[in-house]
Design a protein around this motif. Structure first.
Motif, short mmCIF file in Angstrom:
data_model
loop_
_atom_site.label_atom_id
_atom_site.label_comp_id
_atom_site.label_asym_id
_atom_site.label_seq_id
_atom_site.Cartn_x
_atom_site.Cartn_y
_atom_site.Cartn_z
N GLY A 160 0.81 -1.22 0.00
CA GLY A 160 0.00 0.00 0.00
C GLY A 160 0.84 1.26 0.00
N ALA A 205 -1.25 -2.73 8.36
CA ALA A 205 -2.44 -1.89 8.52
C ALA A 205 -3.51 -2.62 9.33
CB ALA A 205 -2.98 -1.50 7.16
N GLU A 213 1.67 1.94 7.70
CA GLU A 213 2.11 1.72 6.32
C GLU A 213 2.71 3.02 5.75
OE1 GLU A 213 0.05 -0.32 3.32
OE2 GLU A 213 -0.88 -1.78 4.63
N CYS A 252 -6.95 3.12 8.25
CA CYS A 252 -6.91 2.39 6.97
C CYS A 252 -8.32 1.94 6.60
CB CYS A 252 -6.00 1.17 7.11
SG CYS A 252 -6.18 -0.02 5.78
N PRO A 254 -9.51 1.11 2.81
CA PRO A 254 -9.48 1.15 1.34
C PRO A 254 -10.88 0.95 0.75
CG PRO A 254 -8.50 -0.89 2.14
CD PRO A 254 -8.77 -0.05 3.34
S1 SF4 Z 1 -5.45 3.06 3.49
FE1 SF4 Z 1 -4.90 0.98 4.18
S2 SF4 Z 1 -4.56 -0.21 2.31
FE2 SF4 Z 1 -4.46 1.97 1.77
S3 SF4 Z 1 -2.28 2.52 1.91
FE3 SF4 Z 1 -3.22 3.02 3.87
S4 SF4 Z 1 -2.86 1.17 5.07
FE4 SF4 Z 1 -2.54 0.56 2.97
#
Ligand code: SF4
Length: 326
Positions: A160, A205, A213, A252, A254
């Protein structure tokens, strides 16, 4: 994940792989490589810096000596390995920038790539300062979009966050034209920061949210830049600390479970924040920097533990819950 090589219905070869977090892959029957003891053992940034300062070495030299003793490699072998990573990072940025401005990334979001457009406009910008920030952002977008396409990705420290370090490596080597050895030194210092974050907090994450991350990637990148520009060990620490500090608490989520929104732009912000951290660290009086990296890494771990479970890679909250995809 199980991968099978088939000839009709006959299975010729089968292998079971496990993603164990932090970009690492293991497989059924995996035996970890034999490791020797490090020449300069350290558990904290304070101890790492003490090795460097007491032996009149840089942080990069301490990490290099440890890498050689732990893995039983020569300096040339370590350099060759680091060069391979550097070259892959530059390649992924170039590949991402070369994609068509109309390219649509795989998945239900139907997200248009933007690296090439941002890069092109950055180059046309008359304001040099704006051009620098936009170019850095474009390079991070490029490498991150390559991750979204399923192309070459360099987990530094994770998939990520795979746009952050390549953006700075590309900028320092291809734009600023720093000698290769400077980039290698920066990579080694960055590895030291990643190691500390992994061992005292997390790179995952699912455990720590996005601070683990993009935050760690930005911190590693800040150490990379400071080292590449010959900053003393205290300044390297301050830069890494500052970059990590200003990602604390980042969640996090996504969208649709794809590493695209907010991840791709987040890589650009992580890269630019790394540069800001370097700028502040090299311009402040280093001894007046009040927060040490060890404290911030402890805070990263605690914040990750306190963060609600739905904000840790579940796509059940945040933008993932609120964004309507049509
Ligand atoms: S939102 Fe979650 S999946 Fe996206 S870069 Fe950040 S840690 Fe990684």
């Amino acid at each position: 994940m199980t991968v099978k090589l088939l000839a009709g219905n006959e299975v010729l070869l089968e292998q079971e792989y496990y993603s164990v977090g932090g970009g690492f892959i293991e497989w059924k029957g995996y035996t970890p490589p034999k490791k020797n003891t490090p020449k300069y053992p350290f558990r904290t940034m304070k101890e790492l810096r003490a090795h460097a300062d007491n032996n009149k070495m840089t942080i990069a030299q301490v990490i290099l000596a440890n890498e050689m003793s732990i893995a039983g490699r020569t300096e040339d072998e370590v350099n060759a390995f680091v060069d391979k990573i550097i070259n892959a990072m530059v390649a992924t940025v170039k590949s991402g920038l070369s994609m068509s401005e109309d390219d649509v990334l795989p998945g239900p979001i139907k997200l248009h790539s933007k690296a090439a457009t941002v890069y092109k406009r950055a180059m046309d910008d008359a304001n040099v300062a704006d051009r620098g920030i936009a170019m850095l952002s474009a390079c991070a977008l490029a490498a991150s979009e390559e991750n979204a396409r399923g192309h070459l990705v360099i987990t530094a420290p994770t998939g990520g966050s795979a746009g952050v370090m390549p953006s700075l490596v590309y900028g320092l080597s291809e734009v600023r034209k720093l000698p290769q050895q400077k980039i290698r030194d920066g990579m080694l210092a960055a590895a030291g920061i990643g190691y500390l974050c992994k061992h005292h907090a997390t790179l995952s994450a699912a455990e720590g949210g996005c601070q683990a991350e993009i935050g760690v990637a930005s911190s590693m990148a800040a150490a990379l830049i400071a080292t590449a520009f010959d900053a003393e060990s205290r300044v390297v620490e301050n830069a890494a600390e500052s970059a990590l500090e200003h990602h604390l608490g980042m969640t996090c989520d996504p969208v649709a479970g794809y590493v695209q929104v907010p991840c791709i732009e987040r890589c650009a912000f992580g890269a630019v924040k790394a540069w800001i951290a370097f700028m502040i660290a090299t311009n402040e009086i280093a001894s007046r920097h009040r927060v040490d990296l060890d404290t911030t890494i402890t805070t990263l771990a605690q914040t990750g533990r306190d963060m609600g479970a739905k904000y840790k890679e579940t796509s059940e909250a945040g933008l993932a819950a609120n964004l309507v995809l049509c």
